[in-house]
Motif scaffolding. Sequence first.
Motif, short mmCIF file in Angstrom:
data_model
loop_
_atom_site.label_atom_id
_atom_site.label_comp_id
_atom_site.label_asym_id
_atom_site.label_seq_id
_atom_site.Cartn_x
_atom_site.Cartn_y
_atom_site.Cartn_z
N LEU A 164 -7.57 13.56 -11.44
CA LEU A 164 -6.32 14.03 -11.23
C LEU A 164 -5.31 14.18 -12.20
CD1 LEU A 164 -6.15 12.71 -7.45
CD2 LEU A 164 -6.40 15.13 -7.96
N LYS A 165 -5.57 13.38 -13.03
CA LYS A 165 -4.79 13.37 -14.22
C LYS A 165 -3.04 12.95 -13.92
CE LYS A 165 -7.98 13.90 -17.08
NZ LYS A 165 -8.57 12.76 -17.75
N VAL A 166 -2.81 12.33 -12.84
CA VAL A 166 -1.35 12.02 -12.58
C VAL A 166 -0.66 10.88 -13.42
CG1 VAL A 166 -2.04 12.51 -9.99
CG2 VAL A 166 -1.98 10.23 -11.04
N GLU A 167 0.81 11.10 -13.41
CA GLU A 167 1.15 10.39 -14.38
C GLU A 167 1.88 8.95 -13.75
OE1 GLU A 167 4.07 12.61 -17.13
OE2 GLU A 167 3.41 13.89 -15.46
N LYS A 168 1.92 9.09 -12.27
CA LYS A 168 2.27 7.95 -11.56
C LYS A 168 1.43 7.84 -10.31
CE LYS A 168 6.61 5.91 -10.02
NZ LYS A 168 8.19 6.43 -9.76
N ILE A 169 1.10 6.95 -9.89
CA ILE A 169 0.57 6.48 -8.63
C ILE A 169 1.27 5.63 -7.64
CG2 ILE A 169 -1.68 5.83 -7.42
CD1 ILE A 169 -3.14 6.18 -9.66
N MET A 170 1.86 6.06 -6.33
CA MET A 170 2.38 5.16 -5.39
C MET A 170 1.88 5.21 -4.08
SD MET A 170 6.19 7.52 -6.21
CE MET A 170 7.15 6.55 -5.31
N ALA A 171 2.18 4.06 -3.36
CA ALA A 171 1.72 4.08 -2.07
C ALA A 171 2.71 3.25 -1.07
CB ALA A 171 0.37 2.87 -2.13
N SER A 172 2.39 3.61 0.16
CA SER A 172 3.15 2.96 1.26
C SER A 172 2.79 1.59 1.36
CB SER A 172 3.07 3.60 2.40
OG SER A 172 1.80 3.47 2.94
N THR A 230 6.20 1.77 -1.91
CA THR A 230 7.23 2.11 -1.26
C THR A 230 7.15 2.82 -0.13
OG1 THR A 230 9.46 3.13 -1.57
CG2 THR A 230 7.80 3.99 -2.88
N ASP A 231 8.06 2.95 0.86
CA ASP A 231 7.85 3.71 2.03
C ASP A 231 8.77 5.00 1.94
OD1 ASP A 231 5.78 2.26 3.54
OD2 ASP A 231 7.36 0.93 4.07
N HIS A 232 9.28 4.78 0.83
CA HIS A 232 10.43 6.09 0.63
C HIS A 232 9.74 6.89 -0.54
CE1 HIS A 232 14.19 8.13 0.00
NE2 HIS A 232 14.17 7.91 -1.38
N MET A 233 9.68 8.29 0.24
CA MET A 233 9.10 9.30 -0.74
C MET A 233 10.23 10.14 -1.23
SD MET A 233 5.99 10.35 1.86
CE MET A 233 5.60 11.81 1.02
N ASP A 234 10.26 10.28 -2.63
CA ASP A 234 11.10 10.95 -3.10
C ASP A 234 10.47 12.21 -4.44
OD1 ASP A 234 13.62 12.12 -4.30
OD2 ASP A 234 13.83 10.23 -5.38
N PHE A 235 9.93 13.13 -3.90
CA PHE A 235 9.27 13.96 -4.75
C PHE A 235 8.80 14.91 -3.73
CE2 PHE A 235 5.96 10.92 -3.27
CZ PHE A 235 5.10 11.80 -2.53
N SER A 236 8.47 16.31 -4.58
CA SER A 236 8.27 17.67 -3.70
C SER A 236 6.55 17.56 -3.50
CB SER A 236 8.72 18.72 -4.49
OG SER A 236 8.03 18.77 -5.85
N VAL A 237 6.16 17.89 -2.39
CA VAL A 237 4.78 17.92 -2.00
C VAL A 237 4.24 18.98 -2.47
CG1 VAL A 237 3.02 17.63 -0.28
CG2 VAL A 237 5.06 16.06 -0.55
N GLU A 238 2.93 19.06 -3.05
CA GLU A 238 2.20 20.27 -3.67
C GLU A 238 0.92 20.24 -2.61
OE1 GLU A 238 1.91 19.92 -7.92
OE2 GLU A 238 3.60 20.40 -8.19
#
Length: 419
Positions: A164-172, A230-238
Amino acid sequence: MKVLYYDCFCGISGDMNLGALLDLGVDENYLRRELSKLNLDSEYELQIKKDNKKGISGTRVDVVLKNTMHVHKHDHHHKAQTCRESDNDHTLYDHRNLKDIENIIINSSLSNKIKEISLAIFMKVAEAEAKVHEKPLYEVHFHEVGAVDSIIDIVGAAVCLDCLKVEKIMASSVQLGGGFVKCAHGIIPIPAPATVEILKNIPVKSNIVPFETTTPTGAAILATNVDTFTDHMDFSVERIGYGIGHRELEIPNILRVYLGCEDRNDKNEKREEQYILETNIDDMNPELYGYIEEKLFAQGALDVFRTATFMKKGRAATKLSVLVNEKEEKKVLDVIFKETTSIGVRKSKVEKIMLQRDLEEISTKYGNVTVKNAYYQGEKVKYKPEYEDCKRIACEKDIPISKVYNEVYKMIEANSYDK
């Protein structure tokens, strides 16, 4: 910035993670080709199909052991703790230990990055199992990590995350479930001891259903790879992916993942939420600071610096400042309180803004040196030779380190001129 976000409203297991990442868009054939590099194809069959829970469509993954044709259902409590319903349900491969697993991965033809991620996840589970069973790390025969299905789940996770080559991984925050399970040692509570150990210092929730929703494998995948919980999502979903679990629950037994993009004015800027821990020290031997700084970096500190200051009554002191992310904060605090004379720290939240960077190898007459480049508004604005490479060459060649630096700068400037 490309972001992967785990929405663990019904927890996470190894097979749900694989299903979700495949559903997100990782190519099934690519995953199978990479897993074949483990040379375990004779032991299992990977079954991948579309499935549905509570009207939500997603991808389900099953690992079938070829010598028993037994489907391992990962929502059951991990095998290291539980009483097995039938010894015939498991093979001797369940008894592989950490060294066996390391040899399988290291001797495979997987990329170094996939090997690194896989080994880190296995180590996370192994450390938890060793702690729970009070045995040395390499003496624990733990079924959860040694079983073929866990090997496929963990290495498969590494393959997908690398793809996936993501730059950041987040989780709830992570849903653990609740209740009790009967095992070889008697009745034990859910979450299992190893799962709790792995998820220390990570936000969790529990008791949404009276079953296990997060397994040690799932917990280790998160604990090893997630940058921010974080439970706060601050990004555009693709894109959105759903990994289908095996249980029929009141809520969908599903892991949801998002692939998105954090909007920034400058695509070459990376921003992270971090913390500064500070303490003023006026009663400690100054010779100890070097040792303490090494310990802090080893435990995950992102930066450590000292400032001369004055305290009340004119006492000279040193302000020790440590930059850290939330995930490593507890380990850094342990060092401060155990290794220094401090009896209290100040904590403040900061946003760190970093230029995007990459590494390139420069060939010089003294040898190869890694150079870190930094970019601003699409233009390379800074570059710096890696100190450890220059130090190594200077020691090997018995020359001043400044000569190595000067040679690197000369080669960079020559290459820039040629272009």
